[in-house]
Each structure stands twice: as structure tokens, then as C-alpha cells.
Design an enzyme around this catalytic site. Structure first.
Site, mmCIF file in Angstrom:
data_model
loop_
_atom_site.group_PDB
_atom_site.id
_atom_site.type_symbol
_atom_site.label_atom_id
_atom_site.label_comp_id
_atom_site.label_asym_id
_atom_site.label_seq_id
_atom_site.Cartn_x
_atom_site.Cartn_y
_atom_site.Cartn_z
ATOM 1 C CE LYS A 1 -4.384 -1.904 1.197
ATOM 2 N NZ LYS A 1 -5.400 -2.239 2.194
ATOM 3 N NE ARG B 1 -7.278 -8.442 -0.104
ATOM 4 C CZ ARG B 1 -6.758 -7.687 -1.058
ATOM 5 N NH1 ARG B 1 -5.741 -6.896 -0.788
ATOM 6 N NH2 ARG B 1 -7.257 -7.712 -2.280
HETATM 7 N N1 PMM Z 1 -7.300 -3.937 0.510
HETATM 8 C C1 PMM Z 1 -7.541 -3.989 -0.809
HETATM 9 C C2 PMM Z 1 -8.528 -4.836 -1.337
HETATM 10 N N2 PMM Z 1 -9.255 -5.640 -0.532
HETATM 11 N N3 PMM Z 1 -9.755 -6.416 1.622
HETATM 12 C C3 PMM Z 1 -9.559 -6.358 2.955
HETATM 13 N N4 PMM Z 1 -10.295 -7.124 3.771
HETATM 14 N N5 PMM Z 1 -8.623 -5.557 3.511
HETATM 15 C C4 PMM Z 1 -7.838 -4.722 2.769
HETATM 16 O O1 PMM Z 1 -7.009 -3.981 3.335
HETATM 17 C C5 PMM Z 1 -8.039 -4.734 1.350
HETATM 18 C C6 PMM Z 1 -9.017 -5.614 0.808
HETATM 19 C C7 PMM Z 1 -6.748 -3.122 -1.744
HETATM 20 O O2 PMM Z 1 -5.539 -3.698 -2.089
HETATM 21 P P1 PMM Z 1 -5.100 -4.242 -3.561
HETATM 22 O O3 PMM Z 1 -5.846 -3.429 -4.586
HETATM 23 O O4 PMM Z 1 -3.630 -3.996 -3.598
HETATM 24 O O5 PMM Z 1 -5.431 -5.689 -3.618
#
Ligand code: PMM
Length: 268
Positions: free
Chosen positions: A204, A244
């Protein structure tokens, strides 16, 4: 939890797994690297992203979820839409990961309640195009805790069982870097809510900002995997249930290290 974004535009891996066969291959790779869960999403949540249609989201995720589930992978679906969650569970998904915590689609809690699968309720204040302007807090840990408690009360009232709920502070979602660091420091206070915690820090922007070069330009996301690993170790040590991440192998090792230290502390 390993991430498979079936999108052309996600922040760090957009476009890489847009083809369903490539997405399935990547999901299987993540399991080999140690992922217990593969999180499949068809809508980018990066700041400023436009929404995709329901049909497009379904077309992206459904075949990938069906095939990974058929091959025995524990899949979660990353969606804010009740209909996508319903189809995903029917296709084999074992967890619903809703970054809006039930706020984006009022039908979501009811669908999740009927499915009986675990439900990740993330802290969220609004869709991607508005989220940066909503990053205003007095005491971010107290406010996120309070807003998550309200979401929990609301989804319980819709029939979701306590045992289904997982909470997530939503790093980067209506949070500036300072907020994200405060929330990581406050994992213990968030855990006091009594639910398992999921933390998503992987690649991030706040990590890239921390690691900015001498000229102040943020480190590109692919240079922040080691920092992600450090967050994983800290979060797992503080008691997070799940992290994650995009780059699974080293993070799975870090989780094992944290578990060993926690185990030793519990035995001492
Ligand atoms: N962050 C992203 C997408 N989905 N889900 C949860 N539960 N927590 C998060 O922090 C989260 C998520 C965005 O990240 P990406 O686009 O790099 O996958």
C-alpha cells in the site's frame, strides 16, 4: 491470505491476472507458497477507481472462483455486491470479504447470513472516488473501533452470526499514512472488540511513502515487499488472525515466526 486481483487496474498487480486461466494458475501458486486462503476480486478499490458493472464483476470472478474451488483451494471473494457474494458462494467461495462492511450494498448482510460463511467486515467510509477526502479523524483508533462496532451491531441485526464475523481496520481506505500507523499500533485495542482481525497492508501507498527516496518520491509498490513483511510480523505478533498479501511465501514464513514467539510466550 494471498491476493488474486482479476482486474486490469488494481494498484500493484492490475492486469497481471486478468485472464481467468492466468488468475487460476496464480491462485494455485499462492497456495503452493503457503496461502491458506486465496482472495479473488474483480473490482479495483484503488483510490479514485471507477466502479465496474455487476455483470463485468461476475464475469471476472465467477470462473476463477469455481475452478480454484474445484481444485480444493479455500477461496474468498473480495466484493461489495451481495449478488456477487451469492454467486461466489454458490461457485465454492468459503468466505466473503466486503471492504465496505455491508455499507455499499444493503442486501449483503442478509446474503452472508443465509450463506453461513465467514464475513470480513472492513472499516469503510465511502467509495474510492471520495475516500481520501473522508480521511479525517480526531482519534483514529477510537473512531475506527466505534464505527466497526456499529457495523457489527447492524450485521448481527440482519442475521449474521457472531461466529461469522472477522474485522479489518481497512488500512489505506479513508486513512492517511499517519492513520495507518496508528491503527497498526492499536491492533490490541481493535482485538478487544472480540473478533478475529484481518490486516491488509501489502504494497500500500503508506509503505512507499515511508520508504521515500532522498528527493521525497515514494518507493514504487514493488519495492515495498520487505516493508510488507515487517508489517506482517508485527500484525501477526500482535494477534492478527490473517494478513492479506500479494507476495505469499515470505509472509507465510513471517506468520510462522510470529506464531512461534506467541506460542513460547504462552508457555512461559
Ligand atoms: N485492501 C484492498 C482490497 N481488498 N480487503 C480487505 N479485507 N482488507 C484490505 O485492506 C483490502 C481488501 C486493496 O488492495 P489491492 O488493490 O492492492 O489488492
Amino acid at each position: 491470505m494471498g491476493v488474486v486481483n482479476v482486474t486490469p487496474d488494481s494498484f500493484s498487480d492490475g492486469g497481471l491476472w486478468f485472464d481467468p486461466a492466468a488468475a487460476v494458475r496464480h491462485g494455485l501458486e499462492l497456495v503452493e507458497q503457503g496461502a491458506d486462503i486465496v482472495d479473488v476480486g474483480g473490482e479495483s478499490t484503488r483510490p479514485g477507481a471507477a466502479r465496474v458493472s455487476l455483470e463485468e464483476e461476475l464475469a471476472r470472478v465467477e470462473p476463477v472462483i469455481r475452478e480454484l474451488s474445484r481444485q480444493g483451494v479455500t477461496v474468498s471473494v473480495d466484493t461489495m455486491r451481495a449478488e456477487v457474494a451469492r454467486v461466489a458462494v454458490e461457485a465454492g467461495a468459503k468466505l466473503v470479504n466486503d471492504v465496505s462492511g455491508g455499507l455499499a450494498d444493503p442486501d449483503m448482510p442478509r446474503v452472508v447470513a443465509a450463506s453461513g460463511v465467514p464475513y470480513v467486515v472492513m472499516h469503510w467510509r465511502g467509495h474510492s472516488h471520495t475516500m481520501d477526502s473522508r480521511a479525517v479523524y480526531g482519534d483514529v483508533v477510537a473512531e475506527v473501533r466505534e464505527e466497526l462496532s456499529k457495523r457489527v451491531a447492524s450485521v448481527l441485526a440482519e442475521g449474521v452470526a457472531e461466529s461469522q464475523i472477522v474485522l479489518d481496520p481497512g488500512l489505506g481506505f479513508s486513512k492517511n499514512p499517519e492513520h495507518n500507523w496508528a491503527l497498526l499500533a492499536g491492533i490490541g485495542q481493535l482485538a478487544e472488540l472480540g473478533y478475529p482481525l484481518l490486516i491488509g497492508a501489502s504494497r500500500k501507498r503508506f509503505l512507499g511513502r515511508l520508504l521515500a527516496g532522498p528527493d521525497g518520491s515514494p518507493r514504487p509498490f514493488d519495492g515495498s515487499d520487505d516493508a510488507t513483511l515487517a508489517v506482517t510480523a508485527i500484525a501477526a505478533h500482535a494477534g492478527a488472525w490473517c494478513v492479506r498479501v500479494h507476495n505469499v511465501a515470505p509472509n507465510a514464513d513471517a506468520v510462522r515466526v510470529a506464531a512461534a514467539v506467541r506460542g513460547a510466550r504462552a508457555r512461559a
